[in-house]
Motif scaffolding. Structure first.
Motif, PDB file in Angstrom:
ATOM      1  N   ILE A  10       2.050 -19.276  -2.881  1.00  0.00           N
ATOM      2  CA  ILE A  10       1.047 -18.386  -3.413  1.00  0.00           C
ATOM      3  C   ILE A  10       0.615 -18.874  -4.850  1.00  0.00           C
ATOM      4  CG2 ILE A  10       0.879 -15.883  -3.983  1.00  0.00           C
ATOM      5  CD1 ILE A  10       2.506 -15.226  -2.096  1.00  0.00           C
TER       6      ILE A  10
ATOM      7  N   ILE B   7      -1.222  -3.616  -1.318  1.00  0.00           N
ATOM      8  CA  ILE B   7      -1.740  -4.969  -1.627  1.00  0.00           C
ATOM      9  C   ILE B   7      -2.618  -5.509  -0.377  1.00  0.00           C
ATOM     10  CG2 ILE B   7      -0.738  -7.348  -1.476  1.00  0.00           C
ATOM     11  CD1 ILE B   7       0.097  -6.003  -4.075  1.00  0.00           C
ATOM     12  N   THR B   9      -4.455  -8.079   2.036  1.00  0.00           N
ATOM     13  CA  THR B   9      -4.255  -9.701   2.472  1.00  0.00           C
ATOM     14  C   THR B   9      -5.172  -9.642   3.363  1.00  0.00           C
ATOM     15  OG1 THR B   9      -2.636  -9.204   4.241  1.00  0.00           O
ATOM     16  CG2 THR B   9      -1.798  -9.610   1.957  1.00  0.00           C
ATOM     17  N   ILE B  15      -5.282 -12.778  -1.249  1.00  0.00           N
ATOM     18  CA  ILE B  15      -4.587 -11.433  -1.552  1.00  0.00           C
ATOM     19  C   ILE B  15      -5.150 -10.775  -2.815  1.00  0.00           C
ATOM     20  CG2 ILE B  15      -2.102 -10.875  -2.098  1.00  0.00           C
ATOM     21  CD1 ILE B  15      -1.332 -13.384  -1.116  1.00  0.00           C
ATOM     22  N   ASN B  17      -4.378  -7.414  -5.432  1.00  0.00           N
ATOM     23  CA  ASN B  17      -3.285  -6.233  -5.849  1.00  0.00           C
ATOM     24  C   ASN B  17      -4.070  -5.399  -6.722  1.00  0.00           C
ATOM     25  OD1 ASN B  17      -1.786  -4.876  -6.924  1.00  0.00           O
ATOM     26  ND2 ASN B  17      -0.251  -6.376  -7.889  1.00  0.00           N
ATOM     27  N   SER B  23      -5.797 -11.502  -8.370  1.00  0.00           N
ATOM     28  CA  SER B  23      -5.932 -12.166  -6.848  1.00  0.00           C
ATOM     29  C   SER B  23      -5.255 -13.373  -6.644  1.00  0.00           C
ATOM     30  CB  SER B  23      -7.425 -12.315  -6.583  1.00  0.00           C
ATOM     31  OG  SER B  23      -8.103 -12.869  -7.627  1.00  0.00           O
ATOM     32  N   THR B  31       0.523 -16.980   4.377  1.00  0.00           N
ATOM     33  CA  THR B  31      -0.539 -15.925   4.880  1.00  0.00           C
ATOM     34  C   THR B  31       0.277 -15.424   5.971  1.00  0.00           C
ATOM     35  OG1 THR B  31      -2.366 -17.248   4.021  1.00  0.00           O
ATOM     36  CG2 THR B  31      -2.608 -15.684   5.921  1.00  0.00           C
ATOM     37  N   LEU B  34       3.061 -13.050   5.245  1.00  0.00           N
ATOM     38  CA  LEU B  34       2.831 -11.881   4.619  1.00  0.00           C
ATOM     39  C   LEU B  34       2.288 -10.945   5.755  1.00  0.00           C
ATOM     40  CD1 LEU B  34       0.814 -12.942   1.289  1.00  0.00           C
ATOM     41  CD2 LEU B  34       3.257 -12.134   1.617  1.00  0.00           C
ATOM     42  N   GLN B  35       1.748 -11.713   6.717  1.00  0.00           N
ATOM     43  CA  GLN B  35       1.169 -10.743   7.860  1.00  0.00           C
ATOM     44  C   GLN B  35       2.297 -10.236   8.590  1.00  0.00           C
ATOM     45  OE1 GLN B  35      -2.078 -10.022   8.456  1.00  0.00           O
ATOM     46  NE2 GLN B  35      -3.209 -11.791   7.702  1.00  0.00           N
ATOM     47  N   LYS B  38       4.042  -7.344   6.560  1.00  0.00           N
ATOM     48  CA  LYS B  38       3.165  -6.193   6.731  1.00  0.00           C
ATOM     49  C   LYS B  38       3.414  -5.357   8.104  1.00  0.00           C
ATOM     50  CE  LYS B  38      -0.401  -5.728   3.685  1.00  0.00           C
ATOM     51  NZ  LYS B  38      -1.787  -5.091   3.606  1.00  0.00           N
ATOM     52  N   LEU B  77       4.447  -8.293  -6.301  1.00  0.00           N
ATOM     53  CA  LEU B  77       3.689  -8.106  -5.241  1.00  0.00           C
ATOM     54  C   LEU B  77       4.710  -7.173  -4.201  1.00  0.00           C
ATOM     55  CD1 LEU B  77       1.749 -11.348  -4.466  1.00  0.00           C
ATOM     56  CD2 LEU B  77       0.957  -8.932  -5.124  1.00  0.00           C
TER      57      LEU B  77
END
Ligand SMILES: Cc1ncc(COP(=O)(O)O)c(C=O)c1O
Lengths: 468, 79
Positions: A10, B7, B9, B15, B17, B23, B31, B34-35, B38, B77
């Motif tokens: 990231i 957040i 995405t 991304i 915030n 960003s 990615t 993160l998905q 979530k 995050l």
């Protein structure tokens, strides 16, 4: 079949000003050198590994010779041994027609062993022993005198010889290069050089054949070479007119830059370094206008070092680990350090991954494997996401590394020459512990058989005896 | 381990915030992770899935996972 893995990353997007040159990343993968796959080379010869391209060595030499010969009728290159004295490298240049330029007794012997005839060896440098001077005289090499002590020593040697030794005078002069390398040779502006020349000619024991200067290294301007050529030509003219001693050659030394990027430079070396044609133009033009008749133009000798070999050398290596530093920066640890890649003290070496990568990159500091704080190869470089085991290629490492490398904490790696067909030939084995210990000697009182040296004999028990 | 609720995405790795205005870009694997986070999948669950899907040693993944968590925490995050 599983998908290719790239570790998760990231990156914060900053709204700061964009770099005026755009993102300069060095992320083109370099999977092979002259057609030889990096993976195979490391597999066969071990990691890390120096690789030299014979094709590039010859191309560089021919290009440099062409640059001068198309502008000046009489040109001779002498290979600067200290830049890279691996015998295979020297022999490539000697095959191409180079003489040898050496600065120590062992370099001198190396040149002889490489088949260079004595008269084609230029013996430079501030340190020549009496025995070395005698040997160079016997084999009719040209001795480039560095200081008066050496001159008097040589006069002494010459007194017993049937033939006058051939000498040149190393001159240091103000050509607008700072700092001025005035520690080598005789200063021109204060009359020292002329004084030395007077002694040589007046003695009748030495034959003055050349005048030499070497301005510095990695010079990014052509102008000093014009100044130096003019001053040497004037000096040669004085020798001829005032001392009736025509000078056979002018040696302008080396110092021409490779396209490496100096540390702290704003722009990469590929954008800033003048090409060899530009240097040749200035030198040849100056000498052509110096007043010599066309048939008495002195031979122009050049001792280019890094220009000829730097970009023919690569260092291949492997990522040992990646980690994150206290301040969040990424650190990558490689299996070669500053002990092997000595020139990382001067250059921001370009480094490329050997394998394929996505477009994602990150800034990382590159460390070597030494347990020493100084072992930093790049303070910050933008690279794809490297992981343990990934292979990398460092570019333009042919000059001064394979001579100034140190056996320190790790041993020196093997060196491979890729011939003109791209076939690998090992030209130096990787060092071993045996090799390292060969020169060590043990006083008898410390030998394993000496009384009192057994770990169990004294008060301190060894681990072996205390373990069950 | 939980991503902060607000957040945003995207599938392309962007991304945002809204609380801080920061960003970020994420590469494909970040990615994907993160998905999955979530969707309230557990870290153990996600790791098993990734080991099946990608050519990676468990040790390497474990190390990179910890590093990702550190990055998420650095960038504030995580809840
Ligand atoms: C006398 C002499 N000649 C030639 C060279 C080669 O220099 P470069 O590699 O900068 O061309 C050196 C290096 O310092 C030198 O001292």
């Amino acid at each position: 079949m599983k998908q290719r893995y790239e570790r998760p990353l990231i990156k914060k997007l900053s709204a700061g000003p964009l770099n005026k040159f755009g993102a300069r990343t060095e992320t083109q993968p370099v999977p092979d050198i002259d057609g030889a796959p990096v993976k195979d080379l490391l597999g066969e010869f071990g990691s890390p590994l120096f690789v030299l391209s014979e094709r590039q060595l010859r191309r560089n030499y021919q290009q440099a010779v062409r640059a001068f010969r198309t502008r000046y009728p009489r040109v001779q290159f002498a290979w600067s041994y200290k830049t890279n004295y691996l015998n295979a490298v020297c022999r490539v240049f000697h095959q191409e027609g180079a003489w040898a330029e050496v600065v120590s007794g062992f370099e001198y012997e190396k040149a002889l062993l490489n088949g260079v005839p004595g008269p084609q060896i230029i013996f430079n440098g501030p340190s020549k022993s009496r025995a070395e001077l005698e040997r160079a005289c016997a084999l009719d090499s040209v001795i480039h005198l560095d200081h008066f002590d050496e001159l008097y020593e040589l006069l002494d040697v010459a007194a017993t010889l049937p033939r006058r030794p051939r000498v040149a005078v190393r001159v240091n002069l103000d050509a607008g290069v700072y700092p001025q390398w005035d520690r080598f040779g005789f200063n021109l502006e204060n009359g020292q050089a002329w004084n030395a020349i007077g002694r040589i000619v007046g003695s009748g024991r030495l034959e003055l054949v050349g005048l030499h200067c070497h301005l510095g290294t990695y010079l990014l301007s052509t102008k000093p070479y014009g100044v130096a050529a003019q001053k040497l030509a004037d000096l040669a003219w004085s020798c001829r007119t005032q001392l009736n001693t025509p000078i056979q050659y002018l040696d302008l030394g080396g110092g021409f830059p490779s396209t490496n990027t100096l540390k702290g430079a704003y722009l990469p070396g590929t954008d800033t370094a003048p090409g060899i044609d530009e240097f040749a133009e200035v030198i040849a033009d100056t000498l052509q206008r110096a007043g010599f008749r066309q048939d008495e133009l002195p031979l122009l000798v050049l001792e280019a070092g890094r220009l000829l070999v730097d970009d023919a050398g690569y260092l291949l290596g492997t990522v040992l680990a990646t980690k994150r530093l206290a301040d969040g920066r990424r650190a990558t640890i490689l299996d070669f350090g500053v002990n092997v890649l000595f020139t990382s003290f001067w250059y921001d070496h370009k480094i490329s991954p050997a394998g394929d990568f996505s477009q994602h990159t990150e800034d990382t500091v590159l460390y070597g494997p030494l347990c020493m704080n100084i072992d930093v190869l790049r303070e910050s470089v933008n690279l794809p996401l490297l992981s343990r085991g990934d292979q990398v290629v460092v570019h333009k490492v042919g000059a001064y590394n394979m001579t100034q490398w140190m056996q320190f904490i790790t041993l020196r790696p093997a060196v491979v020459l890729l011939d003109e067909q791209g076939r690998p030939h090992r030209i130096r084995q990787a060092e071993t512990l045996d090799y390292l210990q060969q020169l060590e000697e043990m006083p008898t009182h410390l030998s394993p058989s000496a009384p009192g040296t057994s770990p169990t004999a004294g008060g301190r028990p060894s681990q072996a005896t205390t373990r069950p | 381990m939980k991503l902060k609720k607000n957040i945003a995405t995207s599938e392309t790795g962007f991304i945002f915030n809204p609380a801080t205005g920061d960003s970020f870009t994420a590469n494909a694997l970040a990615t994907e992770i993160l998905q999955l986070l979530k969707q309230d999948r557990s870290p153990a669950d996600i790791k098993t899935l990734l080991l099946n899907r990608y050519d990676v040693e468990p040790n390497q993944l474990e190390k990179d996972w910890d590093d990702l968590v550190a990055q998420l925490r650095d960038h504030q995050l995580l809840d």
